[in-house]
Each structure stands twice: as C-alpha cells, then as structure tokens.
Design a protein around this motif. Structure first.
Motif, PDB file in Angstrom:
ATOM      1  N   ILE A  93       0.875  -1.253  -0.208  1.00 29.73           N
ATOM      2  CA  ILE A  93       0.101   0.032   0.083  1.00 29.73           C
ATOM      3  C   ILE A  93       0.826   1.381   0.065  1.00 29.73           C
ATOM      4  CG2 ILE A  93      -1.775   1.308   1.384  1.00 29.73           C
ATOM      5  CD1 ILE A  93      -2.731  -1.483   2.513  1.00 29.73           C
ATOM      6  N   SER A  94       1.941   1.214   0.887  1.00 24.21           N
ATOM      7  CA  SER A  94       2.930   2.404   1.024  1.00 24.21           C
ATOM      8  C   SER A  94       3.731   2.970  -0.447  1.00 24.21           C
ATOM      9  CB  SER A  94       3.881   2.173   1.985  1.00 24.21           C
ATOM     10  OG  SER A  94       4.651   1.082   1.857  1.00 24.21           O
ATOM     11  N   LEU A  95       3.842   1.642  -1.181  1.00 23.94           N
ATOM     12  CA  LEU A  95       4.643   1.726  -2.352  1.00 23.94           C
ATOM     13  C   LEU A  95       3.717   2.324  -3.275  1.00 23.94           C
ATOM     14  CD1 LEU A  95       6.770  -1.461  -2.587  1.00 23.94           C
ATOM     15  CD2 LEU A  95       7.651   0.846  -2.584  1.00 23.94           C
ATOM     16  N   ASP A  96       2.536   1.884  -3.462  1.00 22.34           N
ATOM     17  CA  ASP A  96       1.461   2.257  -4.494  1.00 22.34           C
ATOM     18  C   ASP A  96       0.980   3.699  -4.300  1.00 22.34           C
ATOM     19  OD1 ASP A  96       1.889  -0.171  -5.599  1.00 22.34           O
ATOM     20  OD2 ASP A  96      -0.403  -0.604  -5.394  1.00 22.34           O
ATOM     21  N   LEU A  97       0.878   4.165  -2.842  1.00 26.60           N
ATOM     22  CA  LEU A  97       0.319   5.448  -2.600  1.00 26.60           C
ATOM     23  C   LEU A  97       1.362   6.207  -2.379  1.00 26.60           C
ATOM     24  CD1 LEU A  97      -2.536   4.300  -0.648  1.00 26.60           C
ATOM     25  CD2 LEU A  97      -2.582   4.641  -3.116  1.00 26.60           C
ATOM     26  N   GLY A  98       2.651   6.138  -2.383  1.00 25.27           N
ATOM     27  CA  GLY A  98       3.616   7.032  -2.394  1.00 25.27           C
ATOM     28  C   GLY A  98       4.075   7.488  -0.777  1.00 25.27           C
ATOM     29  N   PHE A  99       4.039   6.539   0.166  1.00 25.49           N
ATOM     30  CA  PHE A  99       4.470   7.043   1.390  1.00 25.49           C
ATOM     31  C   PHE A  99       5.406   5.800   1.929  1.00 25.49           C
ATOM     32  CE2 PHE A  99       0.196   5.227   1.719  1.00 25.49           C
ATOM     33  CZ  PHE A  99       0.503   4.463   3.199  1.00 25.49           C
ATOM     34  N   SER A 100       6.206   5.225   1.115  1.00 28.22           N
ATOM     35  CA  SER A 100       6.905   3.929   1.803  1.00 28.22           C
ATOM     36  C   SER A 100       7.883   4.434   2.802  1.00 28.22           C
ATOM     37  CB  SER A 100       7.344   3.423   0.456  1.00 28.22           C
ATOM     38  OG  SER A 100       8.300   4.139  -0.229  1.00 28.22           O
ATOM     39  N   GLY A 101       8.539   5.609   2.491  1.00 26.67           N
ATOM     40  CA  GLY A 101       9.455   5.827   3.485  1.00 26.67           C
ATOM     41  C   GLY A 101       9.038   6.774   4.725  1.00 26.67           C
ATOM     42  N   ASN A 102       7.815   6.859   4.964  1.00 28.04           N
ATOM     43  CA  ASN A 102       7.436   7.646   6.023  1.00 28.04           C
ATOM     44  C   ASN A 102       6.365   6.664   7.039  1.00 28.04           C
ATOM     45  OD1 ASN A 102       5.838   9.420   7.392  1.00 28.04           O
ATOM     46  ND2 ASN A 102       5.112  10.579   5.928  1.00 28.04           N
ATOM     47  N   PRO A 103       7.429   6.536   7.981  1.00 27.04           N
ATOM     48  CA  PRO A 103       6.565   5.495   9.087  1.00 27.04           C
ATOM     49  C   PRO A 103       5.367   6.081   9.888  1.00 27.04           C
ATOM     50  CG  PRO A 103       8.777   6.460   9.978  1.00 27.04           C
ATOM     51  CD  PRO A 103       8.660   6.633   8.500  1.00 27.04           C
ATOM     52  N   PHE A 104       5.356   7.616   9.961  1.00 27.71           N
ATOM     53  CA  PHE A 104       4.261   8.028  10.688  1.00 27.71           C
ATOM     54  C   PHE A 104       2.989   7.976   9.582  1.00 27.71           C
ATOM     55  CE2 PHE A 104       1.634  11.927  10.824  1.00 27.71           C
ATOM     56  CZ  PHE A 104       1.207  11.832  12.134  1.00 27.71           C
ATOM     57  N   ALA A 105       3.121   7.798   8.531  1.00 26.48           N
ATOM     58  CA  ALA A 105       1.858   7.805   7.586  1.00 26.48           C
ATOM     59  C   ALA A 105       1.544   6.521   7.749  1.00 26.48           C
ATOM     60  CB  ALA A 105       2.327   8.017   6.175  1.00 26.48           C
ATOM     61  N   LYS A 106       2.365   5.383   7.937  1.00 28.57           N
ATOM     62  CA  LYS A 106       1.985   3.951   8.165  1.00 28.57           C
ATOM     63  C   LYS A 106       1.436   3.891   9.398  1.00 28.57           C
ATOM     64  CE  LYS A 106       5.594   1.754   5.382  1.00 28.57           C
ATOM     65  NZ  LYS A 106       7.052   0.917   5.420  1.00 28.57           N
ATOM     66  N   GLY A 107       1.696   4.430  10.405  1.00 26.92           N
ATOM     67  CA  GLY A 107       1.254   4.455  11.614  1.00 26.92           C
ATOM     68  C   GLY A 107      -0.316   4.829  11.504  1.00 26.92           C
ATOM     69  N   LEU A 108      -0.509   6.117  10.844  1.00 29.89           N
ATOM     70  CA  LEU A 108      -1.987   6.634  10.629  1.00 29.89           C
ATOM     71  C   LEU A 108      -2.860   5.607  10.044  1.00 29.89           C
ATOM     72  CD1 LEU A 108      -1.215  10.256   9.629  1.00 29.89           C
ATOM     73  CD2 LEU A 108      -2.393   9.652  11.588  1.00 29.89           C
ATOM     74  N   VAL A 109      -2.241   4.978   9.068  1.00 31.38           N
ATOM     75  CA  VAL A 109      -3.278   4.061   8.290  1.00 31.38           C
ATOM     76  C   VAL A 109      -3.832   2.822   9.288  1.00 31.38           C
ATOM     77  CG1 VAL A 109      -3.184   2.252   6.571  1.00 31.38           C
ATOM     78  CG2 VAL A 109      -2.202   4.132   6.031  1.00 31.38           C
ATOM     79  N   VAL A 110      -2.793   2.502  10.226  1.00 29.67           N
ATOM     80  CA  VAL A 110      -3.315   1.746  11.269  1.00 29.67           C
ATOM     81  C   VAL A 110      -3.993   2.371  12.472  1.00 29.67           C
ATOM     82  CG1 VAL A 110      -2.599  -0.007  12.869  1.00 29.67           C
ATOM     83  CG2 VAL A 110      -1.386  -0.017  10.908  1.00 29.67           C
ATOM     84  N   SER A 111      -3.654   3.380  13.182  1.00 22.37           N
ATOM     85  CA  SER A 111      -4.229   3.980  14.186  1.00 22.37           C
ATOM     86  C   SER A 111      -5.357   4.631  13.910  1.00 22.37           C
ATOM     87  CB  SER A 111      -3.028   5.038  14.864  1.00 22.37           C
ATOM     88  OG  SER A 111      -2.741   5.769  14.043  1.00 22.37           O
ATOM     89  N   THR A 112      -5.789   5.407  12.810  1.00 17.68           N
ATOM     90  CA  THR A 112      -6.822   5.925  12.518  1.00 17.68           C
ATOM     91  C   THR A 112      -7.932   4.979  12.598  1.00 17.68           C
ATOM     92  OG1 THR A 112      -6.417   5.574  10.296  1.00 17.68           O
ATOM     93  CG2 THR A 112      -6.001   7.749  11.297  1.00 17.68           C
ATOM     94  N   CYS A 113      -7.844   3.825  12.197  1.00 15.11           N
ATOM     95  CA  CYS A 113      -9.000   2.453  12.134  1.00 15.11           C
ATOM     96  C   CYS A 113      -9.211   2.471  13.918  1.00 15.11           C
ATOM     97  CB  CYS A 113      -8.249   1.336  11.558  1.00 15.11           C
ATOM     98  SG  CYS A 113      -9.568   0.025  11.483  1.00 15.11           S
ATOM     99  N   LEU A 114      -8.136   2.395  14.499  1.00 12.07           N
ATOM    100  CA  LEU A 114      -8.526   2.071  16.006  1.00 12.07           C
ATOM    101  C   LEU A 114      -9.188   3.125  16.783  1.00 12.07           C
ATOM    102  CD1 LEU A 114      -5.116   0.269  16.941  1.00 12.07           C
ATOM    103  CD2 LEU A 114      -7.105  -0.580  16.195  1.00 12.07           C
ATOM    104  N   GLY A 115      -8.822   4.362  16.326  1.00 10.02           N
ATOM    105  CA  GLY A 115      -9.555   5.709  17.044  1.00 10.02           C
ATOM    106  C   GLY A 115     -10.942   5.866  16.443  1.00 10.02           C
ATOM    107  N   ALA A 116     -11.339   5.510  15.246  1.00  2.00           N
ATOM    108  CA  ALA A 116     -12.571   5.322  14.750  1.00  2.00           C
ATOM    109  C   ALA A 116     -13.275   4.295  15.628  1.00  2.00           C
ATOM    110  CB  ALA A 116     -12.815   5.227  13.284  1.00  2.00           C
ATOM    111  N   ALA A 117     -12.592   3.044  16.011  1.00  2.00           N
ATOM    112  CA  ALA A 117     -13.235   2.060  16.432  1.00  2.00           C
ATOM    113  C   ALA A 117     -13.773   2.424  18.006  1.00  2.00           C
ATOM    114  CB  ALA A 117     -12.569   0.731  16.530  1.00  2.00           C
TER     115      ALA A 117
END
Length: 505
Positions: A93-117
């Motif tokens: 996902i990070s490669l296709d959407l252009g944030f592969s070098g951004n650990p913060f962005a990866k964390g957002l993809v995971v954590s936003t789901c938990l926050g919304a839950a």
C-alpha cells in the motif's frame, strides 16, 4: 422467595392472556388484571405451574437460534479481518500510494482505524437502544462497505485514511452489538458456546486477512483485492439481518410484547414462549422508555457491574495480548523466523484455544476459564522473561521466547479473550445493558491504544525482561480480581443473573 415465585407465576398467566389481546403491559399491571376466575382456571390445569416454571419442558432446541447467531458472527469476522488486512499489505500500500519512506503515515493507516473504532464503540449503546439489534448490525456493515470500497479505489494516502475511518467506525459498533445480541437470543444452556463462536469468527477473520494478503508481495495492486473481498461478508451481514430475529429483550423493553413473543417462538419454539415471557418480566418492564443517564453508569446500584466489566477489559489489554498480536513478527524475526510463519503460528494458537473454549464454556463455566486463562498467561510471561534473560542463549532462548509467546496466545484464547464480552452481556442489567457495554468497550479501546503506542518505546528503554514482568504482574492481578469479583453465570437465564446481582432500590 415464595412471594417472588407467586408474582412471576401470576404474571406469566396474566401477561400472556392480555398480550394476546394486543395490549402492551408490564408485569405488575398484568398481574392486577387477572380475574379470580382466570386464576382458578389455571389452577385446575395440571401442567400450568410446570409450564410457567419451565419444568418438564426441557431445553429449547439450539438449532432455532443457531442461524441467527451465525449471521451475527459475521460482524466479528469482519472485525478480525479489518484488524489484520493491513498486516501483510501495508508495504505494498505504501509503495503504491507513495508513502513507503514515511513511518508516521504507516502508523496513521493503522491507528486511525483504532481511533474510529473507539468512537463507534462509545456510541454503539445509544444506537442499539434507539434502533434495535438488527438495524445496529446493518449500521455496522454499511460504513465497512463504504470504507473498504474507498480504500480499494483510492489513489492517495488521505483517501486510504478516510476509508479506514469509515471501517473503524463499523468495527467499533460491531463487537458490543454482537455480544449483546448473541446473549439475548441464545438458550441459557448454550449461551457460552454461542458466545465463543464470535471469538472464533474473529480468529478466522484475522487468519483470512493473512492468507488473502500473502500474494500482495508478488502481485502489484493485490492489496486492493484484499479490501474488495471484505465487502462481500459485510453485504451478506446487512442483507441477512433483514431475515433474522430481533432481540425479544429489546422489543419487550420498548413495550412491543406481541412482537417479543413472536421472536421467542422463532428462536425457542412455541412450547417455551410462556416461560420465556414470564422470565423476561421478572426484571424488565414493558414500555420502559426512560433515558438512561450517563451518570447512572458511574455511581449508584449499577456502578459495581460497570466497574467489573471495565476492569476486566482493562486487565485483558494490560496483560500485553495485543502487543503480542501487533509485534509478534518482530520477536520472531529476531530469531530468524519469517513473519508469515510467525503470523500463521500465532493465528493457529489463537484459533485452537478459541475452539477449546467454545467446547468448555458451558461445561466448566466463565469464572473457571478466566482464572485458568490469566494464570496460564502469567506462567507464559515468566517463560518469555526467562527467554529474554542473559542466562539463556541460542536454542534455549528461542524455545522459551517463541514457545512462551505461543502458549500466551493459546491461554488467552481459552478465557481472557472470549469470556469478558460474554460475561458483561450476562451480568449487566437489561435497562443499562447496551450503554454500559459501550462504556466498557470504550475502556477496552483506550487501553488497547496506549499499549500499542508505548510497547515498542518501553521495549527499547526498559528491555523485554522488565516489560514482560510488568505484563505478568497484570495477569496475576487479573486472577485476584476475578476470584474476588466475578460470579459464575453458566446455565442461568439473564433474568436470574440480574435478580441475583443487582441490589433492590
């Protein structure tokens, strides 16, 4: 005791006659309106007392409620699937959407789901009380379909995050609604078994996401397929709920007694309807639509039940279980074990324990499984502490660390995983059940978030020995808390449990 028995029996006789005339009445008004001639007529019937007390009826067939439970378990499957869908696919996902070098962005993809839950779970009780269980399930499925579709088609990071917010909202609504629905439609003698199926469904969802995500490393864009796949069970959940039974407890509480009887007949069979309605009336009153204030959950006669539920969920997360789920691959990699093998091993251990728990839930009981589970988790943590010590190395450290981790997951799935949500749906009073469950689940998500947030930093600062020791201490505290505060509920109706636990006003 004799007065309580007399009022339940009289109500069961009177309520049924007046309910059949289409009147929504509560236990007390129904009792007052029974004529002396009606009472004498019932007295002359040899089996009337047996019918209302449930004697000689035997247990209702579990096959009637089984399909309804399976449909509800789809929400748990989706919960597990969306928790695991980004584990194998996040790099792609990070490669296709252009944030592969951004650990913060990866964390957002995971954590936003938990926050919304967390937000979804917080409002689940109000949704459930307002529209009922069937519509609540559909409101759980709808954002999952929308969010998964957005994630599958997005071309940007923000589109993915927005999709994960929608999915997370549905994830938060699903677990408390499923726990309450299954407990309220299940016959008492299989309620624990049926409740365990939701945990198994969550495990299957996690493992399904793992296996479907494996090709993502080799096939460009496969991660989009992984999100599209999840829309199928969500659509099935939304459609099939149109044909499932509504909770008779919710209907009766809303003053819709005739409909409650019809649903009991669908779930239990006609022979058990009178007894089920008489049992229901012992603790619930028809037309009781007054609003439950949030303050009622924090003090007064209901506080103890909410406190027990919130504490069990907090201790469940402070045991370190989600740190194991989220970061097990990191531990395995340190010993040269590939992440996909690690995830499969953890998934198999979790599923195996959940199946055993399903078999034992209505035989050994909830309290025994909780005590055994937390005790086993404490022992497992001690093995991991030994594996991380300087006295062990090589194959010994591998066996203790990896073996201790798998044993930890297995012991968790035997009790600490499936029991809390089931136990809460049983011990919480009917009037506050939905909203109190929402509060307890919100506590679960908050503690879950902070454990996931601070696990890796603490691991680096204080080391695995001390951190695993802290987790083990929380497991021991859980054993002490359960032993002092949790009562056994197996084989008892929800009304019997409520009457036994809640002090009179």
């Amino acid at each position: 005791m004799s007065a309580g028995k007399f009022s339940a029996s009289s109500f069961g006789q009177g309520f049924y006659k007046f309910a059949m005339r289409g009147r929504h009445v509560d236990a007390y008004s129904a009792y007052k309106r029974v004529t002396s001639r009606d009472a004498e007529a019932y007295d002359r019937e040899e089996d009337s007392e047996q019918l209302l007390s449930g004697k000689d009826l035997g247990n209702p067939s579990w096959r009637r409620s089984f399909p309804h439970m399976l449909v509800a378990a789809l929400s748990s499957f989706l919960f597990g699937y969306h928790l695991g869908v980004v584990n194998e696919t996040l790099d792609s996902i990070s490669l296709d959407l252009g944030f592969s070098g951004n650990p913060f962005a990866k964390g957002l993809v995971v954590s936003t789901c938990l926050g919304a839950a967390f937000v979804g779970s917080l409002f689940s009780g109000w949704i459930l009380d307002g529209v009922g269980h069937r519509r609540a399930f559909q409101l759980c499925a709808l954002p999952m379909i929308i969010g998964a579709s957005m994630s599958a088609t997005t071309r940007s990071l923000w589109g993915m995050i927005l999709g994960r917010i929608f999915v997370g909202t549905g994830m938060g609504i699903g677990p408390p609604v499923a726990a309450l629905y299954v407990s309220e439609i299940s016959p008492a003698f299989v309620r624990g078994t049926f409740g365990s199926v939701t945990q198994i469904a969550t495990c299957l969802g996690l493992m399904g996401a793992l296996f479907i995500g494996l090709p993502s490393k080799d096939i460009v864009g496969w991660w989009r397929v992984c999100f599209w796949v999840s829309t199928v069970p969500a659509a099935v959940l939304a459609i099939c709920m149109e044909f499932c039974a509504e909770s008779p407890h919710w209907l009766f509480k809303r003053g819709r007694a005739i409909e409650a009887e019809a649903e009991f007949e669908k779930l239990l069979g006609g022979a058990h309807v009178k007894f089920a309605m008489a049992e229901l009336s012992k603790s619930e009153r028809g037309d009781e639509l007054d609003t439950v204030k949030f303050s009622e959950l924090l003090y007064g006669r209901h506080f103890k039940m909410v406190f027990i539920g919130s504490t069990i969920f907090a201790l469940q997360q402070l045991s370190g279980i989600n740190a194991v789920f989220y970061f097990s691959s990191t531990v395995f990699k340190s010993f040269g074990v590939p992440s996909d093998i690690a995830n499969v091993c953890v998934g198999v251990a979790n599923l195996s324990g959940s199946i055993v728990a399903m078999i034992l839930m209505d035989k050994l009981g909830r309290r025994v499984l909780l005590l055994g589970s937390f005790t086993g988790m404490a022992v497992s943590m001690s093995l991991q502490v030994s594996g991380a010590s300087s006295y062990t190395s090589g194959s010994g450290a591998l066996s203790l660390s990896v073996g201790g981790m798998l044993l930890f997951v297995l012991m968790f799935s035997l009790g600490a995983g499936p029991v809390p949500s089931l136990l809460l749906s049983e011990i919480l009073p009917s009037r506050i059940r939905a909203k109190a469950m929402a509060v307890c689940m919100a506590v679960h998500w908050v503690v879950n978030f902070f454990v996931g947030l601070f696990f890796l930093p603490l691991l680096e600062k204080i080391g695995p020995q001390l951190l695993y020791t802290i987790f083990g201490i929380f497991c021991v505290l859980a054993v002490i808390f359960v032993k002092r505060n949790v009562v056994e509920t197996k084989g008892k109706s929800l009304q019997e449990i409520e009457i036994a636990l809640i002090p009179p006003q």
